[in-house]
Design an enzyme around this catalytic site. Structure first.
Site, short mmCIF file in Angstrom:
data_model
loop_
_atom_site.label_atom_id
_atom_site.label_comp_id
_atom_site.label_asym_id
_atom_site.label_seq_id
_atom_site.Cartn_x
_atom_site.Cartn_y
_atom_site.Cartn_z
N TYR A 53 0.83 -1.21 0.00
CA TYR A 53 0.00 0.00 0.00
C TYR A 53 0.85 1.25 0.00
O TYR A 53 1.96 1.24 0.51
CB TYR A 53 -0.91 0.01 1.23
N SER A 233 -14.13 -4.06 0.90
CA SER A 233 -14.92 -3.41 -0.17
C SER A 233 -16.42 -3.51 0.06
O SER A 233 -17.18 -3.87 -0.85
CB SER A 233 -14.57 -4.01 -1.54
N LEU A 235 -18.46 -1.22 0.13
CA LEU A 235 -19.10 -0.27 -0.79
C LEU A 235 -18.65 -0.48 -2.23
O LEU A 235 -18.96 0.35 -3.10
CB LEU A 235 -18.81 1.17 -0.36
N PHE A 237 -15.71 -0.27 -3.83
CA PHE A 237 -14.92 0.87 -4.31
C PHE A 237 -15.79 2.10 -4.56
O PHE A 237 -15.57 2.86 -5.50
CB PHE A 237 -14.16 0.51 -5.59
N GLY A 238 -16.78 2.29 -3.72
CA GLY A 238 -17.65 3.46 -3.84
C GLY A 238 -18.80 3.29 -4.80
O GLY A 238 -19.71 4.13 -4.85
N THR A 239 -18.82 2.19 -5.55
CA THR A 239 -19.88 1.97 -6.53
C THR A 239 -21.25 1.93 -5.86
O THR A 239 -22.23 2.51 -6.36
CB THR A 239 -19.63 0.66 -7.30
N LEU A 240 -21.34 1.27 -4.71
CA LEU A 240 -22.63 1.11 -4.04
C LEU A 240 -23.09 2.38 -3.33
O LEU A 240 -24.21 2.41 -2.80
CB LEU A 240 -22.57 -0.06 -3.06
N GLY A 242 -23.75 4.87 -5.03
CA GLY A 242 -24.63 5.41 -6.07
C GLY A 242 -24.09 6.64 -6.76
O GLY A 242 -24.73 7.18 -7.67
N LYS A 243 -22.87 7.07 -6.39
CA LYS A 243 -22.37 8.33 -6.96
C LYS A 243 -22.10 8.23 -8.45
O LYS A 243 -22.25 9.22 -9.18
CB LYS A 243 -21.10 8.78 -6.23
#
Length: 345
Positions: A53, A233, A235, A237-240, A242-243
């Site tokens: 990382y 994950s 979310l 990678f933020g997909t969930l 909704g953005k």
């Protein structure tokens, strides 16, 4: 926030674990330390990091996340913090890590953990994880096993013996697996039992509304063998959140880094996300609250790994722990799952 025993270890980990893969890339050290302070004030006692990382992995930044965590950790009471890190494996071309010697044998794992300890400014890691298997298997969005891709890799027994040595040396307390499949988990358990070696106490795999693959084979394996799931994950990678439904170019790892998060570009991801977002709003929740509360509520979730790039995001992630999903709502989630089954495995 409640603490839970992690598998068959003596570790009592908080229900939420703070992931750190953004530290040193999307987040500065100051921002990272602010997140760590906020999370621990909320009851989080568990940090997850890795030698490769921040992401995406680059030679120029490799190890920076552990350094940032280590600078914060130096100001804490060490026994109050549970620190997990991960050893990178072969097959992904990360030849700047350990000089490209990424076999899971004693020499390579010892070099990996000793470097992590220096960066983390600590004498031991509570949980040391194999970031992905050394052998051929589908992972990170691949979904089919292909025997034609077989290659030489460190035998699992040799890896277990190496990890046992690191436990005896006091460098690690326990070890876990990551991005593993049922055969791999059971082979580690079988060989550990037959040779009286330490067993894996945890499994860190992707798990969210778009990827519930864990529930079929691995859920039974881990339940019967007392291995705690550390879902990452939640979310997607933020997909969930909704953005990306609102703006396909919204700020995030998927849009910032080319080729990142390819599993979330697959067919049926967008309609599934839209359906879950609509379901959340009909029940007075944000899409993020629904997605996070679902993972938090699973009986097999030992500690859910969350990540954020801002304090506001972190607060929303932490706050979702208080969201209760009713039985009718869970039934609706399962109905959508049957319609859009694992679109991002």
């Amino acid at each position: 926030m409640n603490n839970r025993q992690l598998g068959n270890s003596a570790l009592q980990v908080s229900e939420i674990c703070l992931g750190t893969m953004t530290f040193g890339e999307q987040n500065s050290e100051r921002e990272a330390h602010a997140q760590l302070d906020r999370a621990f004030a909320a009851g989080v006692n568990f940090i997850d990091t890795a030698e490769m990382y921040p992401v995406p992995p680059r030679a120029a930044t490799c190890g920076r996340t552990e350094e940032i965590v280590g600078n914060w950790l130096a100001g804490q009471s060490r026994q109050q913090v549970i620190v997990a890190s991960k050893a990178a494996g072969p097959s992904r071309g990360l030849n700047w890590i350990r000089g490209g010697e990424l076999a899971f044998d004693l020499a390579s794992l010892r070099a990996g953990v000793e470097a992590s300890l220096r960066r983390l400014r600590t004498d031991y890691v509570d949980l040391y994880q194999l970031h992905w298997p050394a052998r051929n298997q589908p992972m990170f969005g691949q979904w089919q096993y292909d025997p034609a891709k077989e290659h030489e890799s460190t035998p699992i027994l040799e890896t277990l013996q190496a990890l046992a040595t690191l436990v005896r040396e006091g460098k690690i307390r326990y070890f876990g697996l990551s991005n593993e499949h049922p055969w791999g988990v059971m082979e580690f358990v079988r060989l550990a039992r037959e040779h009286d070696l330490p067993r894996p106490v945890s499994l860190q795999n992707a798990y969210n509304l778009l990827n519930r693959v864990y529930e079929s084979g691995l859920a039974e394996v881990c339940q019967r063998e007392n291995i705690g799931l550390l879902p990452y994950s939640p979310l997607a990678f933020g997909t969930l959140s909704g953005k990306y439904l609102v703006d396909a170019n919204a700020a995030g790892r998927i849009t910032r880094f080319a080729g990142f998060g390819q599993r979330y570009t697959k067919f049926n991801v967008v309609p599934a996300v839209a359906a879950y977002a609509d379901l959340a709003r009909r029940h007075g929740l944000t899409p993020s609250q629904l997605a996070l509360a679902f993972v938090y509520s699973r009986w097999f979730s030992a500690s859910t790994i969350i990540g954020a790039t801002s304090i506001a995001q972190l607060d929303e992630n932490l706050g979702a722990l208080a969201v209760h999903l009713s039985a009718p709502l869970l039934a609706e989630i399962n109905e959508l799952h049957l319609r859009y089954t694992n679109p991002a495995p």
